[in-house]
Design an enzyme around this catalytic site. Structure first.
Site, PDB file in Angstrom:
ATOM      1  CG  HIS A  49      -0.256   0.081   2.539  1.00  0.00           C
ATOM      2  ND1 HIS A  49      -0.174  -0.979   3.416  1.00  0.00           N
ATOM      3  CD2 HIS A  49       0.390   1.108   3.146  1.00  0.00           C
ATOM      4  CE1 HIS A  49       0.487  -0.613   4.487  1.00  0.00           C
ATOM      5  NE2 HIS A  49       0.851   0.653   4.358  1.00  0.00           N
TER       6      HIS A  49
HETATM    7  P1  TYD Z   1      -2.618  -3.791   7.368  1.00  0.00           P
HETATM    8  O1  TYD Z   1      -2.623  -2.351   7.005  1.00  0.00           O
HETATM    9  O2  TYD Z   1      -3.237  -4.760   6.409  1.00  0.00           O
HETATM   10  O3  TYD Z   1      -1.139  -4.254   7.661  1.00  0.00           O
HETATM   11  P2  TYD Z   1       0.110  -4.224   6.666  1.00  0.00           P
HETATM   12  O4  TYD Z   1      -0.058  -3.054   5.783  1.00  0.00           O
HETATM   13  O5  TYD Z   1       1.279  -4.131   7.554  1.00  0.00           O
HETATM   14  O6  TYD Z   1       0.093  -5.501   5.899  1.00  0.00           O
HETATM   15  O7  TYD Z   1      -3.317  -3.919   8.786  1.00  0.00           O
HETATM   16  C1  TYD Z   1      -3.787  -5.146   9.284  1.00  0.00           C
HETATM   17  C2  TYD Z   1      -5.060  -4.910  10.089  1.00  0.00           C
HETATM   18  O8  TYD Z   1      -4.790  -4.118  11.244  1.00  0.00           O
HETATM   19  C3  TYD Z   1      -6.118  -4.194   9.295  1.00  0.00           C
HETATM   20  O9  TYD Z   1      -7.360  -4.815   9.591  1.00  0.00           O
HETATM   21  C4  TYD Z   1      -6.118  -2.794   9.833  1.00  0.00           C
HETATM   22  C5  TYD Z   1      -5.624  -2.970  11.266  1.00  0.00           C
HETATM   23  N1  TYD Z   1      -4.825  -1.826  11.770  1.00  0.00           N
HETATM   24  C6  TYD Z   1      -5.331  -1.053  12.791  1.00  0.00           C
HETATM   25  O10 TYD Z   1      -6.450  -1.268  13.278  1.00  0.00           O
HETATM   26  N2  TYD Z   1      -4.566  -0.026  13.269  1.00  0.00           N
HETATM   27  C7  TYD Z   1      -3.343   0.257  12.784  1.00  0.00           C
HETATM   28  O11 TYD Z   1      -2.681   1.211  13.239  1.00  0.00           O
HETATM   29  C8  TYD Z   1      -2.838  -0.543  11.690  1.00  0.00           C
HETATM   30  C9  TYD Z   1      -1.501  -0.250  11.077  1.00  0.00           C
HETATM   31  C10 TYD Z   1      -3.623  -1.584  11.218  1.00  0.00           C
END
Ligand code: TYD
Length: 133
Positions: free
Chosen positions: A50
């Site tokens: 992302h």
């Molecule tokens: P995600 O953004 O998919 O992680 P990455 O980009 O590292 O692969 O986040 C995983 C899950 O956690 C998603 O459901 C959103 C949640 N999340 C939060 O609730 N708060 C946060 O600060 C972050 C970074 C993620």
């Protein structure tokens, strides 16, 4: 110009060991509003995929190591995070992917904003369009 902006945190060590302090507008060039960490990453897993429209982040691998791939739509660069004194600053519209996590990796991420899903661009084609505008 390189996409990789590293920050070397001064280790406040003495004969007992080391310590690093992360402070808003000092060692970290923004106000820290959120800290989260990624750990226990399974073998072979890559995450991220992302870009953020406006959220700024600093990543620090406090234990173990992982690789971060950065992409600005024109070029891709990789950086190995393998030290608790090395931070990676990502403050522009940059696509990021994290991979090659060591089993013991703890990746701490400091952000200047609370979690908000509408700041994410999770589609690569959408990211390329955003770069052009
Ligand atoms: P995600 O953004 O998919 O992680 P990455 O980009 O590292 O692969 O986040 C995983 C899950 O956690 C998603 O459901 C959103 C949640 N999340 C939060 O609730 N708060 C946060 O600060 C972050 C970074 C993620």
């Amino acid at each position: 110009m390189s996409l990789i902006k590293t920050i070397n945190f001064p280790p406040l060590g003495d004969d007992r060991g080391s310590l690093v302090a992360l402070e808003s507008f000092k060692t970290v060039p923004f106000e820290i509003k959120r800290v989260y960490y990624i750990f226990g990453t399974k073998e072979g897993v890559a995450r991220g995929f992302h870009a953020h429209k406006s959220i700024k982040q600093v990543m620090v691998c406090v234990t173990g190591s992982c690789n971060i791939l950065l992409d600005n739509g024109l070029k891709r660069e990789e950086v190995l995070l393998d030290s608790p004194t090395k931070g990676l600053l990502i403050e522009d519209l940059i696509w990021r992917e994290m991979h090659s996590f060591s089993p013991d990796c703890v990746l701490i991420i400091l952000a200047n904003e609370y979690y908000k899903e509408n700041d994410y661009i999770r589609d690569y084609q959408e990211f390329l369009s955003a770069i052009k505008n």
